[in-house]
Design a protein around this motif. Structure first.
Motif, PDB file in Angstrom:
ATOM      1  N   TYR A   1      54.686   0.431   1.079  1.00 42.92           N
ATOM      2  CA  TYR A   1      55.251  -0.433   0.045  1.00 42.92           C
ATOM      3  C   TYR A   1      54.532  -0.419  -1.303  1.00 42.92           C
ATOM      4  CZ  TYR A   1      57.863  -2.132   3.983  1.00 42.92           C
ATOM      5  OH  TYR A   1      58.667  -2.203   5.080  1.00 42.92           O
ATOM      6  N   ALA A   2      53.338   0.130  -1.393  1.00 48.59           N
ATOM      7  CA  ALA A   2      52.650   0.158  -2.686  1.00 48.59           C
ATOM      8  C   ALA A   2      53.169   1.343  -3.489  1.00 48.59           C
ATOM      9  CB  ALA A   2      51.144   0.274  -2.493  1.00 48.59           C
ATOM     10  N   PRO A   3      53.456   1.132  -4.757  1.00 48.46           N
ATOM     11  CA  PRO A   3      53.930   2.265  -5.560  1.00 48.46           C
ATOM     12  C   PRO A   3      52.829   3.301  -5.708  1.00 48.46           C
ATOM     13  CG  PRO A   3      53.520   0.351  -6.939  1.00 48.46           C
ATOM     14  CD  PRO A   3      53.331  -0.086  -5.512  1.00 48.46           C
ATOM     15  N   PRO A   4      53.192   4.569  -5.777  1.00 49.58           N
ATOM     16  CA  PRO A   4      52.173   5.603  -5.934  1.00 49.58           C
ATOM     17  C   PRO A   4      51.399   5.396  -7.239  1.00 49.58           C
ATOM     18  CG  PRO A   4      54.383   6.563  -5.819  1.00 49.58           C
ATOM     19  CD  PRO A   4      54.533   5.084  -5.745  1.00 49.58           C
ATOM     20  N   ALA A   5      50.123   5.667  -7.199  1.00 47.02           N
ATOM     21  CA  ALA A   5      49.284   5.503  -8.382  1.00 47.02           C
ATOM     22  C   ALA A   5      49.656   6.544  -9.421  1.00 47.02           C
ATOM     23  CB  ALA A   5      47.814   5.643  -8.007  1.00 47.02           C
ATOM     24  N   ALA A   6      49.694   6.109 -10.660  1.00 46.92           N
ATOM     25  CA  ALA A   6      49.993   7.046 -11.742  1.00 46.92           C
ATOM     26  C   ALA A   6      48.803   7.981 -11.918  1.00 46.92           C
ATOM     27  CB  ALA A   6      50.253   6.271 -13.031  1.00 46.92           C
ATOM     28  N   ALA A   7      49.082   9.214 -12.153  1.00 44.33           N
ATOM     29  CA  ALA A   7      48.012  10.190 -12.363  1.00 44.33           C
ATOM     30  C   ALA A   7      47.444   9.981 -13.761  1.00 44.33           C
ATOM     31  CB  ALA A   7      48.548  11.603 -12.198  1.00 44.33           C
ATOM     32  N   ASN A   8      46.254   9.429 -13.811  1.00 40.50           N
ATOM     33  CA  ASN A   8      45.613   9.160 -15.085  1.00 40.50           C
ATOM     34  C   ASN A   8      44.317   9.959 -15.134  1.00 40.50           C
ATOM     35  OD1 ASN A   8      44.434   8.198 -17.385  1.00 40.50           O
ATOM     36  ND2 ASN A   8      44.683   6.028 -16.872  1.00 40.50           N
ATOM     37  N   LYS A   9      44.322  11.017 -15.904  1.00 37.23           N
ATOM     38  CA  LYS A   9      43.167  11.909 -15.950  1.00 37.23           C
ATOM     39  C   LYS A   9      41.969  11.259 -16.625  1.00 37.23           C
ATOM     40  CE  LYS A   9      45.967  16.019 -15.721  1.00 37.23           C
ATOM     41  NZ  LYS A   9      46.387  17.255 -16.300  1.00 37.23           N
ATOM     42  N   ASN A  10      42.214  10.239 -17.432  1.00 37.96           N
ATOM     43  CA  ASN A  10      41.116   9.573 -18.130  1.00 37.96           C
ATOM     44  C   ASN A  10      40.432   8.525 -17.257  1.00 37.96           C
ATOM     45  OD1 ASN A  10      41.652  11.068 -20.427  1.00 37.96           O
ATOM     46  ND2 ASN A  10      43.110   9.557 -21.203  1.00 37.96           N
ATOM     47  N   GLN A  11      41.032   8.231 -16.115  1.00 38.32           N
ATOM     48  CA  GLN A  11      40.485   7.215 -15.223  1.00 38.32           C
ATOM     49  C   GLN A  11      39.221   7.750 -14.553  1.00 38.32           C
ATOM     50  OE1 GLN A  11      43.183   6.144 -12.107  1.00 38.32           O
ATOM     51  NE2 GLN A  11      42.233   4.172 -11.789  1.00 38.32           N
ATOM     52  N   GLN A  12      38.145   6.998 -14.681  1.00 35.40           N
ATOM     53  CA  GLN A  12      36.894   7.418 -14.069  1.00 35.40           C
ATOM     54  C   GLN A  12      36.782   6.835 -12.669  1.00 35.40           C
ATOM     55  OE1 GLN A  12      33.738   6.237 -16.680  1.00 35.40           O
ATOM     56  NE2 GLN A  12      34.084   7.932 -18.083  1.00 35.40           N
ATOM     57  N   LYS A  13      36.284   7.651 -11.765  1.00 31.01           N
ATOM     58  CA  LYS A  13      36.093   7.188 -10.391  1.00 31.01           C
ATOM     59  C   LYS A  13      34.620   6.950 -10.157  1.00 31.01           C
ATOM     60  CE  LYS A  13      40.167   9.350  -8.493  1.00 31.01           C
ATOM     61  NZ  LYS A  13      40.712  10.212  -7.494  1.00 31.01           N
ATOM     62  N   SER A  14      34.349   5.890  -9.460  1.00 36.67           N
ATOM     63  CA  SER A  14      32.976   5.532  -9.148  1.00 36.67           C
ATOM     64  C   SER A  14      32.512   6.288  -7.910  1.00 36.67           C
ATOM     65  CB  SER A  14      32.897   4.027  -8.882  1.00 36.67           C
ATOM     66  OG  SER A  14      31.663   3.696  -8.308  1.00 36.67           O
ATOM     67  N   ASP A  15      31.251   6.670  -7.906  1.00 35.50           N
ATOM     68  CA  ASP A  15      30.679   7.300  -6.719  1.00 35.50           C
ATOM     69  C   ASP A  15      30.219   6.249  -5.716  1.00 35.50           C
ATOM     70  OD1 ASP A  15      31.052   9.843  -7.724  1.00 35.50           O
ATOM     71  OD2 ASP A  15      29.068   9.942  -8.640  1.00 35.50           O
ATOM     72  N   LYS A  16      30.318   4.984  -6.101  1.00 38.91           N
ATOM     73  CA  LYS A  16      29.779   3.916  -5.268  1.00 38.91           C
ATOM     74  C   LYS A  16      30.769   3.397  -4.237  1.00 38.91           C
ATOM     75  CE  LYS A  16      26.527   2.630  -8.785  1.00 38.91           C
ATOM     76  NZ  LYS A  16      26.021   1.655  -9.697  1.00 38.91           N
ATOM     77  N   ILE A  17      32.056   3.606  -4.442  1.00 41.96           N
ATOM     78  CA  ILE A  17      33.033   3.186  -3.442  1.00 41.96           C
ATOM     79  C   ILE A  17      33.887   4.379  -3.041  1.00 41.96           C
ATOM     80  CG2 ILE A  17      33.117   0.783  -4.220  1.00 41.96           C
ATOM     81  CD1 ILE A  17      35.820   1.407  -5.516  1.00 41.96           C
ATOM     82  N   PRO A  18      34.281   4.452  -1.774  1.00 42.68           N
ATOM     83  CA  PRO A  18      35.079   5.593  -1.324  1.00 42.68           C
ATOM     84  C   PRO A  18      36.518   5.507  -1.824  1.00 42.68           C
ATOM     85  CG  PRO A  18      34.727   4.069   0.479  1.00 42.68           C
ATOM     86  CD  PRO A  18      33.941   3.550  -0.685  1.00 42.68           C
TER      87      PRO A  18
END
Length: 141
Positions: free
Chosen positions: A73-90
């Motif tokens: 039921y959750a909409p797919p996440a938009a592909a945002n290349k500028n979004q930074q991912k944290s190494d602290k959470i999986p």
């Protein structure tokens, strides 16, 4: 529908009944009194730490109900290349379907509740993925 509306207390109560766990054991394990336990059975949601303890006591992953809800039921996440991912959470891939999800979807199609097109639109399951599931069910069914 199983995954659309989650009333966690009902699922916990059902599992307690299935396993015939005594109230005394539950109270001791959770360090709660009977009124608190009964309140949990009536609760739509619980604190994550408490749900983890229930999962251990009843040997059942109650969190999977929520994961299944997100997949369906959750909409797919938009592909945002500028979004930074944290190494602290999986981070987890959203498009991994559990066997329970596959069976749920297949039952909806085979019972006539939904068409293949309905499933693709409602749950954002790729057409090729759905067809692969259908082919496997024809081979095994």
């Amino acid at each position: 529908m199983l995954y659309k509306e989650i009333h966690i207390g009902s699922f916990i109560k059902e599992r307690v009944d299935e396993n015939e766990i005594t109230m005394e054991r539950i109270c001791k394990f959770l360090d709660k009194d009977e009124d608190a336990v009964e309140g949990m059975y009536n609760s739509r949601s619980l604190d994550a730490d408490l749900l983890l303890r229930w999962s251990k006591l009843l040997e059942y992953d109650f969190f999977r109900l929520y994961s299944s809800h997100l997949i369906l039921y959750a909409p797919p996440a938009a592909a945002n290349k500028n979004q930074q991912k944290s190494d602290k959470i999986p981070y987890f891939r959203k498009n991994i379907y559990t066997q329970e999800i596959k069976e749920f979807i297949m039952k909806r199609i085979l019972s006539g509740d939904m068409t293949q097109s309905d499933v693709i639109k409602e749950y954002s399951i790729p057409k090729s993925t759905l067809h692969r599931w259908l082919q496997k069910s024809d081979i095994n069914g």
